[in-house]
Design a protein around this motif. Structure first.
Motif, PDB file in Angstrom:
ATOM      1  N   SER A   6      10.194   7.631 -27.195  1.00 31.73           N
ATOM      2  CA  SER A   6      10.297   8.341 -25.920  1.00 31.73           C
ATOM      3  C   SER A   6      10.495   7.315 -24.808  1.00 31.73           C
ATOM      4  O   SER A   6      10.218   6.116 -24.991  1.00 31.73           O
ATOM      5  CB  SER A   6       9.032   9.163 -25.670  1.00 31.73           C
ATOM      6  OG  SER A   6       7.930   8.307 -25.422  1.00 31.73           O
ATOM      7  N   ASN A   7      10.964   7.761 -23.655  1.00 24.91           N
ATOM      8  CA  ASN A   7      11.111   6.848 -22.513  1.00 24.91           C
ATOM      9  C   ASN A   7       9.782   6.182 -22.180  1.00 24.91           C
ATOM     10  O   ASN A   7       9.732   4.992 -21.871  1.00 24.91           O
ATOM     11  CB  ASN A   7      11.633   7.608 -21.296  1.00 24.91           C
ATOM     12  CG  ASN A   7      13.086   7.990 -21.431  1.00 24.91           C
ATOM     13  OD1 ASN A   7      13.838   7.406 -22.211  1.00 24.91           O
ATOM     14  ND2 ASN A   7      13.508   8.987 -20.684  1.00 24.91           N
ATOM     15  N   GLY A  38      13.083  17.313 -29.524  1.00 26.53           N
ATOM     16  CA  GLY A  38      13.238  16.880 -28.138  1.00 26.53           C
ATOM     17  C   GLY A  38      14.183  15.693 -28.043  1.00 26.53           C
ATOM     18  O   GLY A  38      14.948  15.402 -28.963  1.00 26.53           O
ATOM     19  N   ASP A  39      14.094  14.997 -26.921  1.00 24.24           N
ATOM     20  CA  ASP A  39      14.881  13.788 -26.719  1.00 24.24           C
ATOM     21  C   ASP A  39      13.989  12.739 -26.070  1.00 24.24           C
ATOM     22  O   ASP A  39      12.781  12.919 -25.997  1.00 24.24           O
ATOM     23  CB  ASP A  39      16.139  14.083 -25.892  1.00 24.24           C
ATOM     24  CG  ASP A  39      15.820  14.703 -24.531  1.00 24.24           C
ATOM     25  OD1 ASP A  39      14.755  14.402 -23.945  1.00 24.24           O
ATOM     26  OD2 ASP A  39      16.657  15.482 -24.033  1.00 24.24           O
ATOM     27  N   ASP A  40      14.571  11.657 -25.584  1.00 22.53           N
ATOM     28  CA  ASP A  40      13.770  10.583 -25.004  1.00 22.53           C
ATOM     29  C   ASP A  40      12.860  11.060 -23.875  1.00 22.53           C
ATOM     30  O   ASP A  40      11.770  10.523 -23.693  1.00 22.53           O
ATOM     31  CB  ASP A  40      14.675   9.478 -24.453  1.00 22.53           C
ATOM     32  CG  ASP A  40      15.211   8.554 -25.530  1.00 22.53           C
ATOM     33  OD1 ASP A  40      15.032   8.857 -26.730  1.00 22.53           O
ATOM     34  OD2 ASP A  40      15.820   7.535 -25.178  1.00 22.53           O
ATOM     35  N   ALA A  41      13.313  12.042 -23.111  1.00 21.37           N
ATOM     36  CA  ALA A  41      12.573  12.474 -21.925  1.00 21.37           C
ATOM     37  C   ALA A  41      11.805  13.778 -22.098  1.00 21.37           C
ATOM     38  O   ALA A  41      10.887  14.044 -21.328  1.00 21.37           O
ATOM     39  CB  ALA A  41      13.538  12.618 -20.742  1.00 21.37           C
ATOM     40  N   THR A  42      12.170  14.599 -23.078  1.00 23.33           N
ATOM     41  CA  THR A  42      11.612  15.941 -23.183  1.00 23.33           C
ATOM     42  C   THR A  42      11.076  16.201 -24.581  1.00 23.33           C
ATOM     43  O   THR A  42      11.780  15.955 -25.569  1.00 23.33           O
ATOM     44  CB  THR A  42      12.693  16.991 -22.863  1.00 23.33           C
ATOM     45  OG1 THR A  42      13.276  16.675 -21.597  1.00 23.33           O
ATOM     46  CG2 THR A  42      12.115  18.387 -22.821  1.00 23.33           C
ATOM     47  N   ALA A  43       9.855  16.712 -24.656  1.00 20.28           N
ATOM     48  CA  ALA A  43       9.256  17.039 -25.953  1.00 20.28           C
ATOM     49  C   ALA A  43       9.969  18.218 -26.589  1.00 20.28           C
ATOM     50  O   ALA A  43      10.549  19.060 -25.908  1.00 20.28           O
ATOM     51  CB  ALA A  43       7.770  17.370 -25.776  1.00 20.28           C
ATOM     52  N   THR A  45       9.738  21.665 -29.250  1.00 18.91           N
ATOM     53  CA  THR A  45       8.877  22.844 -29.255  1.00 18.91           C
ATOM     54  C   THR A  45       7.935  22.730 -30.446  1.00 18.91           C
ATOM     55  O   THR A  45       8.383  22.802 -31.596  1.00 18.91           O
ATOM     56  CB  THR A  45       9.716  24.132 -29.360  1.00 18.91           C
ATOM     57  OG1 THR A  45      10.641  24.164 -28.276  1.00 18.91           O
ATOM     58  CG2 THR A  45       8.822  25.361 -29.317  1.00 18.91           C
ATOM     59  N   GLU A  87       6.991  14.674 -34.066  1.00 16.05           N
ATOM     60  CA  GLU A  87       6.712  13.824 -32.900  1.00 16.05           C
ATOM     61  C   GLU A  87       5.403  13.091 -33.155  1.00 16.05           C
ATOM     62  O   GLU A  87       4.539  13.593 -33.878  1.00 16.05           O
ATOM     63  CB  GLU A  87       6.592  14.657 -31.628  1.00 16.05           C
ATOM     64  CG  GLU A  87       7.880  15.349 -31.264  1.00 16.05           C
ATOM     65  CD  GLU A  87       7.822  16.147 -29.975  1.00 16.05           C
ATOM     66  OE1 GLU A  87       8.897  16.465 -29.452  1.00 16.05           O
ATOM     67  OE2 GLU A  87       6.710  16.465 -29.493  1.00 16.05           O
ATOM     68  N   ARG A  97       3.445  11.468 -25.515  1.00 20.45           N
ATOM     69  CA  ARG A  97       4.406  11.511 -26.629  1.00 20.45           C
ATOM     70  C   ARG A  97       5.078  10.152 -26.733  1.00 20.45           C
ATOM     71  O   ARG A  97       5.614   9.621 -25.761  1.00 20.45           O
ATOM     72  CB  ARG A  97       5.447  12.604 -26.386  1.00 20.45           C
ATOM     73  CG  ARG A  97       6.388  12.820 -27.564  1.00 20.45           C
ATOM     74  CD  ARG A  97       7.311  13.999 -27.285  1.00 20.45           C
ATOM     75  NE  ARG A  97       8.223  13.680 -26.208  1.00 20.45           N
ATOM     76  CZ  ARG A  97       9.512  13.396 -26.386  1.00 20.45           C
ATOM     77  NH1 ARG A  97      10.056  13.429 -27.577  1.00 20.45           N
ATOM     78  NH2 ARG A  97      10.265  13.102 -25.347  1.00 20.45           N
ATOM     79  N   TYR A 100       9.736  10.487 -31.721  1.00 27.74           N
ATOM     80  CA  TYR A 100      10.210  11.797 -32.176  1.00 27.74           C
ATOM     81  C   TYR A 100      11.366  11.604 -33.139  1.00 27.74           C
ATOM     82  O   TYR A 100      11.984  10.534 -33.190  1.00 27.74           O
ATOM     83  CB  TYR A 100      10.674  12.647 -30.989  1.00 27.74           C
ATOM     84  CG  TYR A 100      11.909  12.082 -30.323  1.00 27.74           C
ATOM     85  CD1 TYR A 100      13.178  12.543 -30.685  1.00 27.74           C
ATOM     86  CD2 TYR A 100      11.822  11.056 -29.393  1.00 27.74           C
ATOM     87  CE1 TYR A 100      14.317  12.002 -30.104  1.00 27.74           C
ATOM     88  CE2 TYR A 100      12.952  10.512 -28.818  1.00 27.74           C
ATOM     89  CZ  TYR A 100      14.183  10.986 -29.171  1.00 27.74           C
ATOM     90  OH  TYR A 100      15.317  10.443 -28.611  1.00 27.74           O
TER      91      TYR A 100
END
Length: 127
Positions: A6-7, A38-43, A45, A87, A97, A100
């Motif tokens: 993650s970021n 998710g991605d680097d910035a967003t978890a 579900t 994650e 987080r 992921y």
């Protein structure tokens, strides 16, 4: 899995490597299962329902820039869902987080099914 930090984890790792902080994640680290990645910035579900709960992660010391879970991760009495990824979160009061990634193949479960990631099945690397 390379390049899935993650970021927040990327920034904390750089700060640690540059000596600007000695902060480590709050342990134990926990593995969450997700129905959307998710991605680097967003978890993603996270799975909810049934007896689902995040599982403690144990890993061996890294070698050649990689490590993996050193024990099976097993969930029982899962809700009906399709798991598409995972994650890794810390255990802070407000969990952070860190990592992921997708599963190799989506896994559709019926209510009450079990889900397992065998030891060494969750590979983590930085490259």
């Amino acid at each position: 899995m390379a390049d899935n930090l993650s970021n927040t984890a990327e920034n904390r790792t750089l700060d640690w490597l540059m000596g600007t902080t000695t902060t480590a994640p709050t342990t134990p680290l926990k593995v969450a299962l997700v129905t959307t990645v998710g991605d680097d910035a967003t978890a993603g579900t996270e799975v909810t329902g049934g007896s689902y709960a995040r599982k403690n992660l144990t890993v061996a010391a890294a070698t050649a820039g990689a490590t993996a879970n050193s024990a099976d991760l097993q969930w029982s009495a899962m809700p009906a869902c399709t798991i598409v990824g995972w994650e890794i979160w810390d255990s802070a009061g407000t969990p952070v987080r860190l990592w992921y990634g997708p599963l190799d193949a989506d896994k559709t479960l019926a209510a009450g099914d079990e889900f397992k990631i065998a030891a060494a099945g969750l590979s983590l690397s930085i490259s």
